[in-house]
Write a protein that holds these residues in place. Sequence first.
Motif, mmCIF file in Angstrom:
data_model
loop_
_atom_site.group_PDB
_atom_site.id
_atom_site.type_symbol
_atom_site.label_atom_id
_atom_site.label_comp_id
_atom_site.label_asym_id
_atom_site.label_seq_id
_atom_site.Cartn_x
_atom_site.Cartn_y
_atom_site.Cartn_z
ATOM 1 N N ASN A 58 0.860 -1.176 0.000
ATOM 2 C CA ASN A 58 0.000 0.000 0.000
ATOM 3 C C ASN A 58 0.906 1.239 0.000
ATOM 4 O O ASN A 58 1.329 1.728 1.051
ATOM 5 C CB ASN A 58 -0.895 -0.011 1.241
ATOM 6 C CG ASN A 58 -1.916 1.100 1.208
ATOM 7 O OD1 ASN A 58 -2.204 1.657 0.147
ATOM 8 N ND2 ASN A 58 -2.456 1.438 2.368
ATOM 9 N N VAL A 59 1.241 1.743 -1.193
ATOM 10 C CA VAL A 59 2.217 2.821 -1.340
ATOM 11 C C VAL A 59 1.748 3.805 -2.400
ATOM 12 O O VAL A 59 0.774 3.554 -3.122
ATOM 13 C CB VAL A 59 3.606 2.261 -1.756
ATOM 14 C CG1 VAL A 59 4.209 1.412 -0.661
ATOM 15 C CG2 VAL A 59 3.487 1.468 -3.056
ATOM 16 N N ARG A 60 2.441 4.930 -2.473
ATOM 17 C CA ARG A 60 2.245 5.853 -3.600
ATOM 18 C C ARG A 60 3.037 5.284 -4.767
ATOM 19 O O ARG A 60 4.256 5.417 -4.838
ATOM 20 C CB ARG A 60 2.726 7.251 -3.233
ATOM 21 C CG ARG A 60 1.949 7.898 -2.103
ATOM 22 C CD ARG A 60 2.366 9.354 -1.937
ATOM 23 N NE ARG A 60 1.689 9.972 -0.826
ATOM 24 C CZ ARG A 60 2.213 10.134 0.386
ATOM 25 N NH1 ARG A 60 3.446 9.723 0.618
ATOM 26 N NH2 ARG A 60 1.533 10.714 1.342
ATOM 27 N N ALA A 61 2.353 4.663 -5.683
ATOM 28 C CA ALA A 61 3.003 3.923 -6.761
ATOM 29 C C ALA A 61 3.875 4.830 -7.622
ATOM 30 O O ALA A 61 4.960 4.417 -8.071
ATOM 31 C CB ALA A 61 1.952 3.222 -7.618
ATOM 32 N N ALA A 62 3.444 6.076 -7.858
ATOM 33 C CA ALA A 62 4.217 6.974 -8.721
ATOM 34 C C ALA A 62 5.575 7.275 -8.099
ATOM 35 O O ALA A 62 6.605 7.292 -8.788
ATOM 36 C CB ALA A 62 3.437 8.271 -8.960
#
Length: 444
Positions: free
Chosen positions: A322-326
């Motif tokens: 669960n992360v900021r993919a960008a």
Amino acid sequence: MTSLRKTVMTYVTGLLIFVGVAAAITSYYFVKYEVNSFQDNALHEVALTAGMVFRHDIEPRIDAELEDQLVIQIWDQSKQPVHRSGPSVDIPFQSELGYADVTAGGERWRVFRSRDATHAIQVAQRWSAREEVAAYAAAGAAVPLIAAIPIAWLMIWWAVKRVLSGLGTLSADIGQRSADAKDALSLKGVPVEVAPLVTAMNSLIERHQTALETQRRFVSDAAHELRTPLAALQIQIDNLRARELNGPEREIAQDLLDGIRRASYSVNQLMTMVRADAGIESEAEVVDAEAFVRLVVSGFVSIAEAKGVSLAILPGTRDELNVRAADLRLIVSNLLDNAVRYTRAGGAVSIKAERRGTDFVIEVIDSGCGIPESAVPYLYDRFFRAAPMDIDGTGLGLAIARTAADRNGFSLDIANRDDAQGVRAAVSIPLGDVSNEVRQFEAA
């Protein structure tokens, strides 16, 4: 806000008042005891002497301290002794009336001599009795002061800690702030004496943010202005190469094309840096770690093949993150770009994603030229390049990756390999950033 000076002085003043009163009371009782003992003995001696006619009815005090006993001597007109009381010490007869200091029996004595029409009277007192009274008085004053030292230390420590707790909060706030934080420092709980410093720091933060914003705007505008002419030049060179050119002319056209591509890459890196510095917050999303790594690696397959570098994904573990993919894509892409760029033909670059203890780690390993030891402290500096001059680069990749990692609370570690030549670069994602329902299994 509270005042550090006022708080400390209030507690210290209260403590001094307490110590002064305690010292006065203690001294009073100490000296009272000693003086009472001495005066009781003096009363006894005076009564014994004044009632010479009845002295056989007055018994000497057997409980009187030796220092408190007076030597009373009385002589008649012919200097014959008619009375003597007190310790058996031979005090010489003083020829002059009044006070005198003498030494008798190995001790110092204070002597007073007087006379009337028929008798000469001499009273002697040990100096040690007076010194004992002085010692008791000093002890009475010193004991409260000595006892007050640890109490004073604890009270002052508590007062200072209570007032400086606001500074602790302020220090923690400063320590947790990023370089591009815009919020002003809070004055809540800060001592009045420190408030001007915090206000000045807030003013400095504001000027710093203004300078950063000006710098970002300049870089962004310059990059935007450069992209259009560079794109036009590349189209013109492509048109030129499409024509039938002889050997030297074709080589010149190819060199021009390579230069335009390098300039375009630099402009793109500048734009990426501006976006990274801007810190545009994006929503966290759940990504499959294995699929994510394959997607990022796929963008470098053609580049690696063109250089003759093998690119491989090593078996690891599969998780949902669960992360900021960008941001994570930006970090891993820059690590891969460096690895492929600094690995010569025939070399290998591999990437592995797996859980290690409390972190999920994505690691990029290359067999490139490595990092000189002198360059290690400057790896994340902008426009710093530790690679040989014949390898293209802007010196911005790691700076961009570090900015994105710091913004997300990731750990970035880059070092030379221990087992062979090359570099091992890893980004560690704390498990706190992993989704609640983590499914982990060995990759096929």
